[in-house]
Every structure is written in structure tokens, then in C-alpha cells.
Design an enzyme around this catalytic site. Structure first.
Site, short mmCIF file in Angstrom:
data_model
loop_
_atom_site.label_atom_id
_atom_site.label_comp_id
_atom_site.label_asym_id
_atom_site.label_seq_id
_atom_site.Cartn_x
_atom_site.Cartn_y
_atom_site.Cartn_z
N ARG A 64 0.86 -1.19 0.00
CA ARG A 64 0.00 0.00 0.00
C ARG A 64 0.89 1.24 0.00
NH1 ARG A 64 -5.03 -0.80 -1.80
NH2 ARG A 64 -6.24 -2.23 -0.49
N ALA A 76 -11.07 -6.30 -1.01
CA ALA A 76 -11.83 -5.06 -1.09
C ALA A 76 -11.52 -4.33 -2.39
CB ALA A 76 -11.49 -4.16 0.10
N GLU A 92 -14.92 -8.13 -6.67
CA GLU A 92 -13.64 -7.92 -5.99
C GLU A 92 -13.13 -9.21 -5.34
OE1 GLU A 92 -11.44 -5.52 -5.99
OE2 GLU A 92 -12.65 -4.15 -7.17
N GLU A 96 -9.54 -10.73 -6.59
CA GLU A 96 -8.41 -10.73 -5.68
C GLU A 96 -8.05 -12.10 -5.13
OE1 GLU A 96 -8.73 -7.72 -2.66
OE2 GLU A 96 -8.62 -6.11 -4.14
N GLU A 142 -2.41 -4.32 -9.84
CA GLU A 142 -2.64 -4.87 -8.51
C GLU A 142 -1.89 -6.20 -8.36
OE1 GLU A 142 -6.53 -4.63 -5.85
OE2 GLU A 142 -6.82 -5.90 -7.61
#
Length: 183
Positions: A64, A76, A92, A96, A142
Site C-alpha cells: 500500500r 476489497a 472484488e 483478488e 494490482e
């Protein structure tokens, strides 16, 4: 009428990005004085407390940038324009983790940081998971690793601040309360 309302006198748009917008509002306070408020406008987000057949919490580990560190979090992501929060939660979770929720139960919504942002986070729960044979692809920017932790392990992660964001701490507390109610 709310006695604490701050009347907006003017709004200056400072930045409009892909995810957030920054504005500065000049407001009149309840006592008539003038103040400045720096506001982040956000489309909202969803998160999923997901428990697998082994009674383990499904988490993701990712870097992050705002925190300059890796965090362990429940899956999330942000809402797309006009997207239904429940559908976003399904999306999501699969993107993920590779898991698909056969059922999804709404738990609560809360503001993540109401002192400066309007992001409303919607929390869902599922313990009805199936591993997808052909999961949706994660966002191209991501990079996540899926973890599966028992409640006790998740509490230990929180104690040593590997879990240190509000939504995931909420998830651990929620699961702990559910466990206590079942006793």
C-alpha cells in the site's frame, strides 16, 4: 435541522483523478465563523469477510503506497460508477482471491475516514465459497497474495500490526463477536 451543519459558501476543485477528487470548501460554522475544509470525494468501496470450508479467513497481502508498506487485508475494492455494492463485492472477491461467493450477506457500511473523506465502505460476509476454475483477472496494477488464517492467527496479525487497517480489524472483531455469541 442539524445544529452542527456547516453551510458551504464556496467550493474550489483542486484535483480530479481516476479514483479521488480533492476540493476545498469555505464553510460557515454553526457559530457564524468561517472555516476551510479540505475534502476527498470518493466513489465508495466494498469489502468481504470470507470464510472458507476450513473455517479460515481469506485475506490478501499487498503493498500500500500511502502507508509505504505491505498490509494484510480482507478483499476489497472501489465501486465503479453506478455499480451495485453487492455486485462489486462479488467481483472484488473473485478478482483478488479466485473465490466466488455462492451467498453474500450484507453486514454494515461505515465511513472510512470522515474527517476529510466521504468514502462509504460496504461490508459483506460469506462462508459459502467455491474456488473458480476461471477466475476474473486482477487489475493490471494490482499485485496480491492470498492468505488463509484462522481467527486466532488473524488476531495475532492484528496484535503485531500486520493487520492494521480499519476494515480488516473490523472483520476480525466481527468474527470474534460471532464466535462469542455461539458459545
Amino acid at each position: 435541522m442539524d445544529k452542527f451543519v456547516e453551510k458551504t459558501l464556496s467550493t474550489e476543485q483542486i484535483y480530479s483523478g481516476k479514483i479521488v477528487h480533492l476540493q476545498v470548501d469555505k464553510v460557515m460554522l454553526p457559530d457564524g465563523k468561517i472555516a476551510t475544509r479540505e475534502l476527498i470525494k470518493h466513489p465508495g468501496a466494498v469489502a468481504v469477510i470470507a470464510i472458507n470450508d476450513d473455517n479460515k479467513l481469506i485475506l490478501v497481502e499487498q503493498y500500500r503506497k500511502p502507508c509505504e508498506r505491505t498490509l494484510v487485508e480482507i478483499p476489497a475494492g472501489k465501486l465503479e460508477q453506478g455499480e451495485d455494492p453487492k455486485q462489486a463485492a462479488v467481483r472484488e472477491l473473485e478478482e483478488e482471491t479466485g473465490y466466488v461467493a455462492k451467498e453474500l450477506k450484507y453486514i454494515t457500511s461505515f465511513y472510512s475516514s470522515p474527517g476529510f473523506a466521504d468514502e462509504l465502505l460496504h461490508i459483506y460476509f460469506t462462508d459459502k465459497l467455491v474456488k473458480s476454475d476461471d477466475p476474473r483477472e486482477a487489475d493490471e496494477d494490482e499485485f496480491v497474495e492470498v492468505l488463509e488464517l484462522s481467527l486466532q492467527e488473524a488476531k495475532q496479525y492484528a496484535a503485531i500490526q500486520k493487520i492494521c487497517d480499519a476494515k480488516t480489524n473490523y472483520a476480525v472483531l466481527y468474527l470474534e463477536m460471532q464466535e462469542m455469541m455461539q458459545r
